[in-house]
Write a protein that holds these residues in place. Structure first.
Motif, PDB file in Angstrom:
ATOM      1  N   UNK A 145      -0.526   5.393   4.353  1.00 32.46           N
ATOM      2  CA  UNK A 145      -1.183   6.445   3.584  1.00 32.46           C
ATOM      3  C   UNK A 145      -2.265   7.097   4.414  1.00 32.46           C
ATOM      4  N   UNK A 146      -2.729   8.257   3.963  1.00 32.69           N
ATOM      5  CA  UNK A 146      -3.804   8.969   4.652  1.00 32.69           C
ATOM      6  C   UNK A 146      -4.458   9.954   3.695  1.00 32.69           C
ATOM      7  N   UNK A 147      -5.704  10.236   3.959  1.00 34.63           N
ATOM      8  CA  UNK A 147      -6.503  11.161   3.142  1.00 34.63           C
ATOM      9  C   UNK A 147      -6.496  10.783   1.656  1.00 34.63           C
ATOM     10  N   UNK A 148      -6.538   9.478   1.362  1.00 32.95           N
ATOM     11  CA  UNK A 148      -6.655   9.037  -0.022  1.00 32.95           C
ATOM     12  C   UNK A 148      -5.366   8.979  -0.800  1.00 32.95           C
ATOM     13  N   UNK A 149      -4.215   9.308  -0.182  1.00 29.31           N
ATOM     14  CA  UNK A 149      -2.920   9.245  -0.853  1.00 29.31           C
ATOM     15  C   UNK A 149      -2.002   8.301  -0.100  1.00 29.31           C
TER      16      UNK A 149
END
Length: 849
Positions: free
Chosen positions: A556-560
């Motif tokens: 995941x990345x940027x909170x997703x």
């Protein structure tokens, strides 16, 4: 109808004396059409064979491939498809070979293909003996590449060792199924049964293995419907598996060869364009030589439009003959192209006449030739009957002809549409068309500026030979514009091809220069790394790099999460970076081939601190992340949250290990990992001794000889450059024919001036010097302008498209410059021989009569 018949008869009679000249004028179109038809015939045969032989290339109806064994829940989906099944594990490994002539064993980097089942279902493995392909799995033997066996003097019945397992050689492998990758070029294939892989101990944690699963479906099964089911395919994509059907393979092969097709088509277009420029220049000079005849026709009551028809028929018919000859030669030439490109094709391309290519060649050649001939022919309509009385050689004063601009627009539109049909790419077609227009305009402005400067400022009191030579640049019947445009374009294309070829090869050569390492050892287990490093130093070889590698996936990345991003239609991240299994390392310093461009590098973290990582600029842009963004990693089932603290730019020409993602010390030391060691051997003898020692002591370790890979890559690029030079030969030869026909044609215009010079007392040596001066200036200006244009175009292509550092091989440029100038002067002087060998009266009689 009667009037047209009269005009056709007049055109026939008027051309009797000039047919030899006219055919020479049209000869420049022959090579262009020949290239076009040959290349299009090859392309259409290639596409047809892709449709016919895709099954043989894929080997099955459906293939599922990934970097790990198929998980149970996906195996259920695959097993639900009816039909026969097979699987394959593909990986690179060192092979240990006993030699007959020496007690020392030899080593070879190989591509191991471990097969389970009766694969391939389509196509065939060619072996010697023929039944070896049926026996090698049952007998626990190996099919070994014929080239490898010849190199090491092996025979069927000998043995070869992979890892800790020895395999008897069951047969010679005369072809390697589906081997169209670069890896197949430098690593010969060895086929073994998949059940024997475990005994080799070559597949360990972190080993780079490609797992492939094949299915042969029964008749009537809808592969496209199965493949297009989003519900069915999502689990495969989530686990980083790729599903390929025969239909997908057709599309992939068509895309893979689309660049080759586009390149060949652009070469054909350039040759055709130069041929058309030759037609336009030849027609222009021919019409100027016929001005008095046209004026007589006008005095006899012929309208301007009728005079235009007379000469258009002459040019059109002879141009069509040139197109027919080029089409016939192109159909024959296409038999050569499959042999020329055989090293880059996955199968043998059929040789057959392509009627579609022939019809396209005839129609395109006729249309484009007519359009280019139309521009100079339109002037026929405006020739005044008074030209029969006028002594001046100056052109008639007439208002600007709007039809010429219509003809120019039609030529540009035709070129763009032609390019669009060839490349199927709107942007490429637009760039190329605009580039051609800009190059043409630059050459036209250059020639016009030279004529103006010479007319205004040439020395009136200078040397007689120099004054006459310079005056020829702007006098009536001058060739300045024609030769500068045609020669300039030809020189630009030739120089650009040599420049780009040289840049690619020099970038490869620089990888093996100086202190660059030339050997990489990978799949080193943690407990082996110290012993391998010690063995390397014992042989007085440096340990250039010794790095741990941990495999992980982006969760995941940027909170997703990754799954949430996959559902997000607004995401800008590229698929390759989302699904790619990351191989990362950890250290507390940056390497010499890395440059920090943003943020602060953190080399170590303490327990409980946030994990700050460094990423490559291109990788970050592909994922659409930057400084401070959160990335979550799945490391062998454990999730680690990290934050980007710095962005690096990596020098990819360095022959060292490079990592898109760099962790600090204190995070991954306990994770499952393997190691890579990079070193440099002083010579081939030490390299062979070192490889034998490593493979004997550590059979699981693979030793990659970067030198041999670079040699193979150089060989491939040399072959590509040979193809480029061969195909560019069409353009070069066409440009030479344009040059020769224009210069030979100019003989009939300049011959009177040379005769007059001889009549008033000029010596033959002076006439030769005058002509040499004119042609040397024309050749020099043309070559310089062409090199300038090629430098601009080469810089754009090299830096933007190929992303290489731009540099010019000045020696090649100088050679091309003097070649063009020398050729121009030689042909120009050849034209003068008739004036010098015969009396002025004899020459005039022949020309008038």
């Amino acid at each position: 109808m009667g009037q047209f018949a009269f005009l056709a008869k007049t055109a026939l009679r008027d051309s009797r004396k000039n047919r030899g000249k006219l055919f020479m004028f049209m000869s420049s179109i022959v090579l262009g059409i020949m290239a076009l038809v040959a290349i299009n015939s090859f392309n259409y045969n290639l596409v047809k064979d892709i449709d016919n032989q895709t099954k043989s290339v894929l080997g099955a109806d459906i293939m599922v491939e990934g970097k790990k064994p198929l998980p149970a829940h996906l195996k259920v989906v695959v097993d639900s498809v009816p039909g026969q099944r097979a699987s394959q594990m593909e990986f690179f490994s060192m092979a240990l070979i006993d030699t007959k002539d020496s007690a020392e064993q030899e080593t070879q980097f190989t591509r191991v293909q471990a097969v389970e089942g009766n694969f391939p279902f389509y196509g065939n493995l060619v072996t010697d003996p023929k039944d070896a392909k049926e026996r090698y799995q049952e007998e626990g033997g190996a099919l070994v590449d014929d080239g490898l066996m010849l190199e090491h003097a092996l025979s069927v019945g000998d043995s070869i060792q992979l890892g800790r397992q020895r395999f008897p050689i069951t047969g010679r492998l005369m072809n390697s199924f589906g081997s169209v990758s670069l890896g197949a070029s430098f690593a010969p294939s060895i086929y073994i049964d998949q059940s024997r892989v475990k005994a080799t101990e070559l597949v360990q944690t972190g080993s780079m293995v490609e797992y492939k699963y094949f299915i042969k479906t029964p008749e009537g099964f809808d592969r496209e419907e199965w493949d297009n089911s989003a519900v069915r395919m999502k689990p495969f994509h989530a686990e980083d598996f790729r599903v390929t059907t025969i239909e997908d393979q057709k599309r992939n092969l068509n895309r893979a060869f689309s660049f080759l097709n586009s390149f060949l088509n652009i070469i054909a277009l350039v040759a055709l364009l130069l041929g058309c420029i030759g037609v336009a220049s030849s027609v222009f000079i021919y019409i100027k030589s016929k001005i008095s005849s046209i004026a007589v026709f006008r005095c006899l009551g012929m309208k301007g439009s009728q005079a235009f028809t007379v000469y258009f028929l002459q040019i059109f018919i002879l141009g069509f003959i040139g197109v027919l000859i080029g089409t016939a030669l192109g159909s024959a030439l296409q038999l050569v192209l499959p042999a020329l490109l055989k090293d880059f094709l996955p199968y043998e391309v059929s040789l057959s006449i392509s009627w579609r290519a022939i019809m396209e060649g005839l129609s395109i050649g006729t249309i484009v030739t007519s359009l280019f001939a139309l521009v100079p022919l339109l002037a026929v309509r405006l020739i005044s009957p008074l030209r029969t009385l006028r002594a001046s050689f100056e052109d008639d004063v007439a208002p600007r002809d709007p039809l010429k601009w219509v003809a120019y627009a039609a030529i540009v539109a035709a070129l763009y549409l032609f390019l669009w049909t060839l490349t199927d790419n709107v942007r490429t077609s637009m760039y190329f068309t605009v580039g051609l227009v800009i190059a043409f305009c630059l050459l036209y402005l250059t020639s016009t500026g030279i004529m103006w400067l010479v007319r205004k400022y040439f020395p009136t009191n200078g040397n007689f030979v120099l004054r006459q030579g310079l005056s020829n640049l702007y006098r009536p019947n001058n060739q300045t514009r024609i030769l500068i445009i045609s020669l300039g374009l030809g020189t630009a294309i030739l120089t650009m091809l040599f420049t780009i070829r040289g840049l690619i090869l020099s970038n490869v050569d620089s990888m093996d220069a100086g202190s660059q390492p030339n050997m990489v050892l990978y799949s080193i287990e943690t407990e082996q790394k110290d012993e391998v490093a010690a063995l390397t130093r014992e042989m007085e070889m440096p340990v250039v790099q010794e790095v741990p590698i941990v495999t992980m996936k982006l969760a995941g990345w940027k909170g997703k999460s990754k799954a949430e991003w996959m559902q997000d239609s607004t995401r800008t991240a590229e698929r390759w970076v989302m699904h790619r299994e990351a191989r990362v390392t950890y250290r507390d310093t940056l390497a010499s081939d890395e440059t920090l461009i943003a943020g602060d590098f953190t080399g170590a973290v303490s327990p409980g601190d946030s994990v700050l990582i460094s990423v490559d600029k291109g990788w970050a842009e592909s994922l659409d992340v930057w400084l401070g963004d959160e990335l979550v990693w799945n490391v062998q089932g454990a999730l680690i949250t990290t934050y980007i603290s710095s962005i690096r730019e990596i020098e990819f020409r360095s022959m060292r290990t490079r990592f898109f993602v760099l962790f600090p010390n204190g995070v991954l030391e306990a994770a499952p990992q393997f190691h890579v060691l990079v070193t440099k051997t002083p010579n081939n003898e030490v390299m062979a001794k070192y490889r034998r020692a490593v493979v004997k002591a550590f059979p699981n370790i693979s030793v990659v000889d970067l030198g041999s890979i670079l040699t193979t890559l150089t060989d491939i690029l040399t072959k590509i450059s040979y193809i480029i030079k061969f195909m560019a030969g069409f353009s070069i030869l066409t440009g030479l024919i344009v040059l020769i026909s224009s210069l030979l044609l100019s003989k009939y215009q300049r011959i009177r001036e040379s005769v007059l010079l001889r009549t008033i007392g000029a010596q033959g040596s002076q006439i030769l010097k005058i002509n040499a001066t004119e042609y040397a200036i024309l050749g020099g200006i043309s070559a310089f302008a062409g090199i300038f244009i090629s430098t601009l175009a080469g810089y754009f292509i090299t830096t933007v498209e190929l992303e290489l550092e731009f540099a010019i091989n000045w020696w090649a440029v100088v050679i091309i410059f003097f070649f063009v100038v020398g050729l121009t002067v030689l042909i120009g002087l050849w034209n003068s021989r008739e004036v010098l060998q015969r009396s002025p009266l004899e020459v005039l009689r022949r020309e008038v009569g």
